[in-house]
Design a protein around this motif. Structure first.
Motif, PDB file in Angstrom:
ATOM      1  N   PHE A 196     -54.898  31.277  11.020  1.00 26.60           N
ATOM      2  CA  PHE A 196     -53.959  30.312  11.593  1.00 26.60           C
ATOM      3  C   PHE A 196     -52.849  31.024  12.357  1.00 26.60           C
ATOM      4  O   PHE A 196     -52.409  30.569  13.409  1.00 26.60           O
ATOM      5  CB  PHE A 196     -53.335  29.440  10.491  1.00 26.60           C
ATOM      6  CG  PHE A 196     -54.285  28.427   9.921  1.00 26.60           C
ATOM      7  CD1 PHE A 196     -55.474  28.121  10.574  1.00 26.60           C
ATOM      8  CD2 PHE A 196     -54.000  27.766   8.741  1.00 26.60           C
ATOM      9  CE1 PHE A 196     -56.356  27.194  10.061  1.00 26.60           C
ATOM     10  CE2 PHE A 196     -54.873  26.834   8.214  1.00 26.60           C
ATOM     11  CZ  PHE A 196     -56.053  26.550   8.872  1.00 26.60           C
ATOM     12  N   ALA A 204     -53.065  33.425  26.924  1.00 27.59           N
ATOM     13  CA  ALA A 204     -53.669  32.092  26.949  1.00 27.59           C
ATOM     14  C   ALA A 204     -52.717  31.103  27.606  1.00 27.59           C
ATOM     15  O   ALA A 204     -53.118  30.300  28.458  1.00 27.59           O
ATOM     16  CB  ALA A 204     -53.988  31.633  25.523  1.00 27.59           C
ATOM     17  N   TRP A 205     -51.444  31.190  27.230  1.00 27.08           N
ATOM     18  CA  TRP A 205     -50.457  30.266  27.786  1.00 27.08           C
ATOM     19  C   TRP A 205     -50.339  30.440  29.293  1.00 27.08           C
ATOM     20  O   TRP A 205     -50.365  29.473  30.055  1.00 27.08           O
ATOM     21  CB  TRP A 205     -49.109  30.502  27.096  1.00 27.08           C
ATOM     22  CG  TRP A 205     -48.074  29.503  27.468  1.00 27.08           C
ATOM     23  CD1 TRP A 205     -48.195  28.154  27.471  1.00 27.08           C
ATOM     24  CD2 TRP A 205     -46.743  29.781  27.921  1.00 27.08           C
ATOM     25  NE1 TRP A 205     -47.037  27.555  27.870  1.00 27.08           N
ATOM     26  CE2 TRP A 205     -46.125  28.540  28.157  1.00 27.08           C
ATOM     27  CE3 TRP A 205     -46.028  30.968  28.138  1.00 27.08           C
ATOM     28  CZ2 TRP A 205     -44.803  28.443  28.615  1.00 27.08           C
ATOM     29  CZ3 TRP A 205     -44.715  30.872  28.577  1.00 27.08           C
ATOM     30  CH2 TRP A 205     -44.110  29.618  28.812  1.00 27.08           C
ATOM     31  N   ILE A 252     -49.853  31.852  20.047  1.00 30.05           N
ATOM     32  CA  ILE A 252     -49.507  31.356  21.389  1.00 30.05           C
ATOM     33  C   ILE A 252     -48.041  30.945  21.426  1.00 30.05           C
ATOM     34  O   ILE A 252     -47.325  31.234  22.386  1.00 30.05           O
ATOM     35  CB  ILE A 252     -50.432  30.183  21.809  1.00 30.05           C
ATOM     36  CG1 ILE A 252     -50.030  29.682  23.204  1.00 30.05           C
ATOM     37  CG2 ILE A 252     -50.394  29.037  20.816  1.00 30.05           C
ATOM     38  CD1 ILE A 252     -51.018  28.711  23.798  1.00 30.05           C
ATOM     39  N   VAL A 253     -47.560  30.318  20.347  1.00 30.10           N
ATOM     40  CA  VAL A 253     -46.172  29.858  20.329  1.00 30.10           C
ATOM     41  C   VAL A 253     -45.217  31.043  20.210  1.00 30.10           C
ATOM     42  O   VAL A 253     -44.303  31.217  21.025  1.00 30.10           O
ATOM     43  CB  VAL A 253     -45.946  28.878  19.152  1.00 30.10           C
ATOM     44  CG1 VAL A 253     -44.489  28.465  19.080  1.00 30.10           C
ATOM     45  CG2 VAL A 253     -46.841  27.664  19.298  1.00 30.10           C
ATOM     46  N   ILE A 304     -60.578  33.123  25.015  1.00 34.21           N
ATOM     47  CA  ILE A 304     -59.584  33.310  23.955  1.00 34.21           C
ATOM     48  C   ILE A 304     -59.828  32.326  22.815  1.00 34.21           C
ATOM     49  O   ILE A 304     -59.783  32.693  21.639  1.00 34.21           O
ATOM     50  CB  ILE A 304     -58.152  33.166  24.518  1.00 34.21           C
ATOM     51  CG1 ILE A 304     -57.856  34.346  25.439  1.00 34.21           C
ATOM     52  CG2 ILE A 304     -57.134  33.131  23.394  1.00 34.21           C
ATOM     53  CD1 ILE A 304     -56.534  34.244  26.160  1.00 34.21           C
ATOM     54  N   VAL A 305     -60.109  31.055  23.174  1.00 33.04           N
ATOM     55  CA  VAL A 305     -60.422  30.077  22.119  1.00 33.04           C
ATOM     56  C   VAL A 305     -61.611  30.571  21.303  1.00 33.04           C
ATOM     57  O   VAL A 305     -61.593  30.562  20.064  1.00 33.04           O
ATOM     58  CB  VAL A 305     -60.734  28.694  22.733  1.00 33.04           C
ATOM     59  CG1 VAL A 305     -61.216  27.733  21.653  1.00 33.04           C
ATOM     60  CG2 VAL A 305     -59.508  28.132  23.419  1.00 33.04           C
ATOM     61  N   LEU A 339     -60.598  33.705  19.112  1.00 35.59           N
ATOM     62  CA  LEU A 339     -59.779  33.375  17.940  1.00 35.59           C
ATOM     63  C   LEU A 339     -60.613  32.647  16.884  1.00 35.59           C
ATOM     64  O   LEU A 339     -60.462  32.882  15.691  1.00 35.59           O
ATOM     65  CB  LEU A 339     -58.572  32.533  18.356  1.00 35.59           C
ATOM     66  CG  LEU A 339     -57.495  33.305  19.126  1.00 35.59           C
ATOM     67  CD1 LEU A 339     -56.409  32.363  19.617  1.00 35.59           C
ATOM     68  CD2 LEU A 339     -56.877  34.387  18.250  1.00 35.59           C
ATOM     69  N   SER A 340     -61.507  31.751  17.339  1.00 31.35           N
ATOM     70  CA  SER A 340     -62.371  31.050  16.384  1.00 31.35           C
ATOM     71  C   SER A 340     -63.270  32.041  15.663  1.00 31.35           C
ATOM     72  O   SER A 340     -63.456  31.962  14.447  1.00 31.35           O
ATOM     73  CB  SER A 340     -63.246  30.022  17.091  1.00 31.35           C
ATOM     74  OG  SER A 340     -62.471  29.195  17.902  1.00 31.35           O
ATOM     75  N   TYR A 350     -61.466  33.897  13.077  1.00 32.72           N
ATOM     76  CA  TYR A 350     -61.268  33.057  11.887  1.00 32.72           C
ATOM     77  C   TYR A 350     -62.544  33.016  11.042  1.00 32.72           C
ATOM     78  O   TYR A 350     -62.504  33.191   9.825  1.00 32.72           O
ATOM     79  CB  TYR A 350     -60.865  31.643  12.310  1.00 32.72           C
ATOM     80  CG  TYR A 350     -60.680  30.695  11.154  1.00 32.72           C
ATOM     81  CD1 TYR A 350     -59.451  30.566  10.539  1.00 32.72           C
ATOM     82  CD2 TYR A 350     -61.743  29.939  10.673  1.00 32.72           C
ATOM     83  CE1 TYR A 350     -59.275  29.707   9.464  1.00 32.72           C
ATOM     84  CE2 TYR A 350     -61.591  29.089   9.596  1.00 32.72           C
ATOM     85  CZ  TYR A 350     -60.349  28.968   9.007  1.00 32.72           C
ATOM     86  OH  TYR A 350     -60.184  28.117   7.935  1.00 32.72           O
ATOM     87  N   GLY A 383     -54.051  32.090  15.620  1.00 35.23           N
ATOM     88  CA  GLY A 383     -54.144  30.904  16.448  1.00 35.23           C
ATOM     89  C   GLY A 383     -52.775  30.429  16.905  1.00 35.23           C
ATOM     90  O   GLY A 383     -52.584  29.949  18.019  1.00 35.23           O
TER      91      GLY A 383
END
Lengths: 305, 325, 306
Positions: free
Chosen positions: A240, A261-262, A246-247, A276-277, A280-281, A284, A243
């Motif tokens: 998480f 990604a942003w 990004i923030v 990137i998605v 990251l998946s 995980y 993931g």
């Protein structure tokens, strides 16, 4: 044990395939990728040209298979913005994100394990209440806001840490705290409740009846059992956190894949976003697989299955 | 006979949200070498808490005080946690009710057996291992050496309780406290475990405190019996005396609940004790059994009833003339 | 006074004392009033709901009205501040207090609607998986795993950006992304309820599966469902704020607290209060919702499980 590993591996692979499909479809169906790539002012010929050039005119399932099989082989396509292979761009950035994730996980564990354990040993004392307070506040604090507050305090007022960037270890301090603090409450709650349950269990009473000293009872018998669920949670939380990078990365302009990604979303660099998605998946999925294995190592009941 | 454990005036209080529960009130007893003392009573009568107080293993909400608590001539009162830890599992061992959950699932049987020995004896781990194998064989576990590497979940309940007994014996204790050791087991296994405990006790000449609600178990195992009701000892004596000539109305009620082949006709109702056990919270006085007692008289409620000695080692907490005549 | 005797209703009436045993609802009400977290959470929620409902009355100015003359006015506690603009103004000269008040509407609206969508999807999945088990459970569990593997914020940002940011899009995207906790919790609780006698009794009485689910299972899920609903409203509000902060959520000039923090970011050095104020609003609302959720869980939990 081998059967268990193979089963878990099969599940991980199935999840990986499903996740790749969902992430591909989600992004492909959210809009017309040809228009997104060509830009708002492009003529219809230009859009058509891009559509055929990138193969967007083929059936979606063919496009997915084409992309998925290449991705499985390590070819993530080319970025239309950088004109570079996506793999190379991600390779340059992933290190920053993984470093941040690892630091944040360590930070969260270093804070939460002692606090959770102490809170469990001394329930309803000021220690317990402090730990609970930290957990409650941590859950309600938006990480991007917390990051900005940290910048205002430590970088602007105290001037002891840099505002943004990713050049030295000092750039990682505030992002680590921001991201790590976000995961701390979950660990603390799990450890506290787990530890309290274990401490009131029959086998702890047995250990004490044997005349074992308190540290041995606590560390050998109690913590060992209470930590098993924490391993699973750590894997999930690390996933998480990566993931959620990004923030945090965009708050601190930390040049990892979250920030990438942003930026890429802003410039409609779809192959990069999609990669990137997917990445990251996959991380995980790998982490949860790893935690399954670790669980088996730690818990003989699973290992002997 | 040498006294192993001597308890006088033991009180245990439990802090509950509803108030302070006086779980054990002024309990006194002693155990000799090679002797079995049985603490009998319904669940909640304070018999387990008595044992936990002796081991100083009360739950966090519990406290105890006593006038005398002497083990092998050593005063246990005022002993610090570290001093008590030296006694626990060494000369005084305890076996619990739940063999399924009393072993740590994360460590092998061998590890858990050996750690008690290593804690109390300064010996190489090889010696601890030999001792573990020896005792596993003693408690009737075959292929003992290979069992050491097994985990608790790989053993049946009966085997686990045997492991628990072996664990208690590791340091050669002078006293074993067994808290409902067979309650969680199948009936056939129960008999085996009891026979085993009995044989080991005789072989090693240990004192045994057997806590149970099962009068059948008491009849087979106990030399002496203390019947507990609502935190108090209401009757003590030799097992034979208690069974042949129960004095206290509560003990009599308990005896009437046992079906005796030949004596009880088919279809005849077994005895039962009417009413419910009061919760010992607040200001207690008078006989605690009076609201269920057929011999109730006004003075039962007026004064506190002391244990009345009827003979050497025999006492009853009742003032009714019908009982004592 | 003899305290060890059990007081029964008859005995009490003999003595002329009226004993009233509280009903379950009274017990719950009593523990609600005693639970500090629940009280704080409920108070916060009520205040924010009132703030949103009465925004036109409460707000001293139009939250959209821009004016060069009133740019970056200080708050009332700063130098040169005035009660005209208690929380000052932003870089467009808009009254900050009014924007905070109207921002509560955005947060609550999005929070509740996202939660409704997520609850519908997640509860249905969890209910079916928990009740039918077997293959259905396998499929649902697999879907939950797949959902958890997707990085939620990133996917939401990407999809919203591609579809064009608007409140409606944000609500749908988030609603379709965060059903996981509903599915997980409802699945587990349904699995606990399924072997209960009253379910077996309903089956034996010949009730249809639909009826069993609606009349027997769902009412017994309500406690858990309400707890998750409360916590998920908080999560949705947090995600909306994060999305808006990244510029991929609610679009300007709508007053969203996340967006306000984002807009204030460039004035961070000189006007940090523009960041702290909407952040505190967000923090207090999220804190309240979390405390409320935890409180409801404690209050509705069976005795002895606090």
């Amino acid at each position: 044990m081998l059967v268990y590993i193979l089963k878990r591996m099969g599940l991980a692979l199935a999840v990986a395939v499903a996740v790749s499909m969902v992430s591909f479809m989600l992004i492909r169906m959210s809009g017309d990728p040809a228009i997104a790539l060509a830009g708002e002012n492009a003529s219809s010929e230009e859009i058509e040209h891009i559509r055929t050039q990138y193969g967007f005119d083929r059936p979606l399932i063919i496009q997915y298979l084409d992309w998925g099989l290449k991705a499985a082989g390590g070819d993530l396509g080319e970025s239309p913005y950088f004109h570079l292979p996506v793999k190379q761009i991600l390779g340059d950035r992933i290190g920053v994100t993984l470093t941040l994730g690892a630091c944040a996980l360590v930070f969260a564990l270093v804070i939460s394990i002692p606090m959770g354990v102490l809170a469990a040993i001394r329930p309803n004392t000021w220690w317990d209440r402090t730990a609970l307070g930290i957990a409650v506040v941590g859950q309600a604090m938006p990480s991007f806001w917390f990051g900005l507050i940290l910048i205002i305090i430590f970088a602007v007022h105290l001037r002891i840490l840099p505002v943004s960037g990713s050049d030295s270890w000092r750039h990682y301090v505030l992002p680590t705290i921001t991201l790590g603090y976000y995961a701390t409450p979950a660990f603390m709650r799990l450890l506290r409740s787990g530890m309290m349950e274990v401490l009131s269990s029959d086998y702890i009473r047995t250990a004490r009846a044997k005349g074992l000293r308190w540290p041995k009872v606590l560390f050998k018998h109690a913590l060992r059992n209470a930590v098993i669920p924490v391993v699973s949670l750590a894997a999930v939380q690390l996933g998480f956190m990566l993931g959620g990078s990004i923030v945090v990365e965009s708050v601190f302009a930390l040049h990892g894949i979250g920030y990438l990604a942003w930026e890429s979303i802003g410039r409609s660099d779809l192959p990069v976003v999609q990669a990137i998605v997917l990445l990251l998946s996959m991380i995980y999925v790998f982490l949860t697989f790893l935690s399954d294995i670790l669980n088996a190592v730690l818990d003989p009941r699973i290992r002997m299955m | 006979m040498k006294k192993v454990l001597e308890i006088e005036g033991l009180f245990v209080d439990l802090d509950l949200p509803a108030g302070t529960l006086q779980a054990v009130q002024n309990v006194s007893f002693s155990v000799d070498q090679g002797e079995t003392l049985s603490l009998v009573g319904e669940s909640g009568c304070g018999k387990s808490l008595t044992a936990l107080a002796v081991m100083n293993l009360l739950p966090q909400s519990g406290r105890f005080r006593a006038e005398k608590m002497e083990f092998m001539g050593q005063n246990l009162l005022g002993l610090k946690e570290s001093g008590m830890a030296k006694v626990r599992g060494n000369r005084m061992a305890m076996i619990f009710q739940e063999p399924m959950t009393s072993l740590n699932p994360c460590y092998t049987i061998g590890n858990q057996l050996e750690e008690a020995f290593l804690q109390h004896r300064d010996v190489p781990s090889r010696e601890a291992r030999e001792r573990a194998v020896y005792l596993l064989e003693k408690v009737g576990i075959t292929a003992a050496a290979s069992r050491l590497n097994q985990y608790p979940h790989q053993l049946s309940g009966g085997l686990r309780q045997r492991v628990m007994i072996a664990m208690g014996l590791m340091c050669g204790p002078a006293l074993i406290i067994a808290d409902e050791p067979t309650t969680a087991l199948d009936v056939t296994i129960q008999a085996q475990i009891l026979a085993l405990l009995h044989a080991l006790q005789k072989e090693f000449n240990m004192g045994l405190i057997l806590i149970t609600h099962d009068l059948g178990v008491v009849a087979r195992m106990a030399d002496r019996v203390a019947v507990m009701y609502c935190g108090q000892v209401v009757e003590t004596g030799l097992a034979a005396e208690i069974f042949n000539n129960p004095k206290h109305p509560y003990t009599r009620g308990l005896m009437d609940c046992i079906p005796v082949p030949g004596k009880v006709e088919p279809g005849q109702k077994l005895g039962s004790i009417p009413g419910i056990v009061p919760t010992p919270i607040g200001n207690l006085h008078g006989c605690l059994f009076r609201n269920r007692c057929q011999y109730f008289q006004p003075k039962c409620a007026a004064e506190n009833i002391a244990l009345i000695a009827l003979g050497p080692g025999r006492a009853v907490r009742c003032i009714s003339e019908q009982i004592n005549s | 006074m003899n305290t060890i005797e059990t007081i029964t209703n008859e005995k009490a009436s003999e003595l002329g004392i009226e004993v009233v045993f509280p009903t379950p609802n009274q017990i719950m009400l009593r523990s609600m009033v005693r639970h500090k977290g629940f009280l704080i959470g409920a108070t916060v929620l009520i205040i924010v709901v009132l703030m949103a409902a009465l925004a036109p009355v409460l707000a001293p100015h139009d939250p959209y009205e821009q004016s060069l003359a009133t740019r970056m006015l200080p708050t009332v506690w700063q130098e040169n501040g005035s009660w005209e603009y208690p929380l000052g103004t932003d870089n467009m000269g808009r009254d900050y207090l009014s924007r905070i008040i109207y921002g509560s509407r955005v947060s609550l609206l999005i929070g509740f609607l996202v939660m409704i969508i997520a609850a519908t999807i997640g509860t249905t999945m969890g209910l079916l998986a928990g009740y039918f088990g077997g293959k259905v459970d396998m499929v649902v569990s697999f879907l939950i795993t797949v959902r958890l593997a997707l990085p939620a914020v990133l996917v939401a940002v990407a999809v919203v950006a591609l579809m064009g940011g608007s409140t409606k899009v944000v609500i749908f995207v988030l609603g379709f992304l965060i059903w996981d906790r509903f599915a997980v919790v409802i699945r587990a609780s349904t699995q606990q309820i399924r072997p209960m006698e009253y379910v077996a009794a309903a089956k034996a009485a010949g009730c249809s599966t639909r009826r069993i689910l609606i009349a027997e299972v769902i009412p017994n899920l309500m406690n858990n469902l309400i707890v998750v609903m409360t916590l998920e409203v908080a999560r949705a509000i947090l995600l909306e704020a994060a999305l808006s902060f990244l510029g991929m959520g609610v679009q300007p000039p709508t007053p969203s607290w996340g967006l306000m923090i984002s807009e204030a970011k460039e004035f961070m050095l000189f006007e940090p209060h523009l960041i702290t104020i909407p952040g505190i609003a967000l923090f207090v609302l999220l804190l309240g919702m979390n405390l409320l959720g935890d409180g409801i869980r404690d209050v509705t939990a069976p005795e002895g499980r606090s």
